[in-house]
Design a protein around this motif. Sequence first.
Motif, PDB file in Angstrom:
ATOM      1  N   ALA A 180     -12.251 -11.057 -51.540  1.00 32.81           N
ATOM      2  CA  ALA A 180     -11.588 -10.762 -50.317  1.00 32.81           C
ATOM      3  C   ALA A 180     -12.045  -9.468 -50.136  1.00 32.81           C
ATOM      4  O   ALA A 180     -11.866  -8.573 -50.677  1.00 32.81           O
ATOM      5  CB  ALA A 180      -9.947 -11.251 -50.274  1.00 32.81           C
ATOM      6  N   LEU A 212      -1.941  -9.609 -49.012  1.00 29.15           N
ATOM      7  CA  LEU A 212      -2.976 -10.940 -49.393  1.00 29.15           C
ATOM      8  C   LEU A 212      -2.059 -12.098 -49.466  1.00 29.15           C
ATOM      9  O   LEU A 212      -1.138 -11.978 -50.205  1.00 29.15           O
ATOM     10  CB  LEU A 212      -3.549 -10.428 -50.699  1.00 29.15           C
ATOM     11  CG  LEU A 212      -4.537  -9.054 -50.771  1.00 29.15           C
ATOM     12  CD1 LEU A 212      -4.999  -8.954 -52.219  1.00 29.15           C
ATOM     13  CD2 LEU A 212      -5.623  -9.100 -49.631  1.00 29.15           C
ATOM     14  N   HIS A 220      -6.822 -14.205 -48.997  1.00 30.84           N
ATOM     15  CA  HIS A 220      -6.931 -13.733 -47.620  1.00 30.84           C
ATOM     16  C   HIS A 220      -6.162 -12.606 -47.228  1.00 30.84           C
ATOM     17  O   HIS A 220      -5.090 -12.502 -47.692  1.00 30.84           O
ATOM     18  CB  HIS A 220      -6.536 -14.998 -46.771  1.00 30.84           C
ATOM     19  CG  HIS A 220      -7.342 -16.135 -46.971  1.00 30.84           C
ATOM     20  ND1 HIS A 220      -8.544 -16.245 -46.479  1.00 30.84           N
ATOM     21  CD2 HIS A 220      -6.837 -17.444 -47.736  1.00 30.84           C
ATOM     22  CE1 HIS A 220      -8.902 -17.686 -47.000  1.00 30.84           C
ATOM     23  NE2 HIS A 220      -7.922 -18.097 -47.581  1.00 30.84           N
ATOM     24  N   THR A 222      -3.927 -10.707 -44.936  1.00 32.71           N
ATOM     25  CA  THR A 222      -3.064 -11.357 -44.059  1.00 32.71           C
ATOM     26  C   THR A 222      -2.666 -10.208 -42.955  1.00 32.71           C
ATOM     27  O   THR A 222      -2.122 -10.439 -41.938  1.00 32.71           O
ATOM     28  CB  THR A 222      -1.825 -12.108 -44.564  1.00 32.71           C
ATOM     29  OG1 THR A 222      -1.217 -11.206 -45.443  1.00 32.71           O
ATOM     30  CG2 THR A 222      -2.214 -13.107 -45.247  1.00 32.71           C
TER      31      THR A 222
END
Length: 337
Positions: A180, A212, A220, A222
């Motif tokens: 990521a 995350l 991801h 967030t």
Amino acid sequence: MIIGSFGPPFGKGGGLASVSVDVDGRMHSVPIRTERPLDSATFLCAVPREDGANLYAVERSSNRVAALRWRRAVPDEAELLDVLDVGEAPCHVAVDPGRGVGVVSAYGDGSLTTFTRQGDGSIHGAVRHVPPLTPAERAVSRAHCAIFAGPYVLSSDLGLDRVNVWHPAADGSLTWLSSAALPAGSAPRHLRVHPSGAVYVVCERSGAIATLAVGDGVAHVTAYVPPSTAGGGDLARAGGASAAELAFSGDGRLAFVGMRADDSIASYVLDGEGLPVWAASSPGGRSPRHHVVIGDMLLVAYQDSDEVASFAISRGSGILRPLSRVTTVSPSCLLPI
């Protein structure tokens, strides 16, 4: 509590110390003797035993990880069990007792080294791992932290502004799954799993706190709370917050970040969505490199002023009230036992 420390050329220590902490925050420190001096034992983790703990310490200057046995009845001694070679300039170690596996992050070459742990605490089978990188990426890769998070190992790459997701096998080997990306210049440093299960990362250069979501082998980002909205905007404009550590209160409502650029501890209250809202900044000693929460106290390792300080935590606001200090040379890691 066990303390790790920096040796030359970055500090005056290098070995371990044992610290007793009273309920009112007063502390007493004694050096821990080992069969040979440890070489900049800058980060530690532990697996508890009935009589004490098995300790795992990176030796930053000699590129090793050491396994030791510490007994509560003899707090000023530790038995050296094993030593393994790891990557260049190791700076973090974590062990999953359930899997019987440990992982060391190496700042100097960006590698992770896994090892397997035996029942007596000894270690063997060091295996080096690097994610798929181009030669240019390899040159600037700086692994700084790896943690076990559910079925995955997550690792931060401070040099490439990435968090990597790995699958750990039963034999201790890692398979890279994905990465990521964080904003350029973030320098993700330390990862922490919140009591809710969410994953947070503190970014050294930007001073930001990111959250995350991890699932199906993918992470991801967030949320990304920059220092301009988290109390450290001036630090970012001055060239970097030099954020060091992230820790949560026991109930998960508060978060604390060490900011070495201005020698402060920033307190945050997590809102209903888990986002950090800056509450206060507390001055202390010089270079707050590491800190831990014990009950309603925050203990901080101030590397450059050779001390550990204790603070009372206000449960509602996160504001810190100084309690006590103890002298210990170049402290870099605090490990509650």
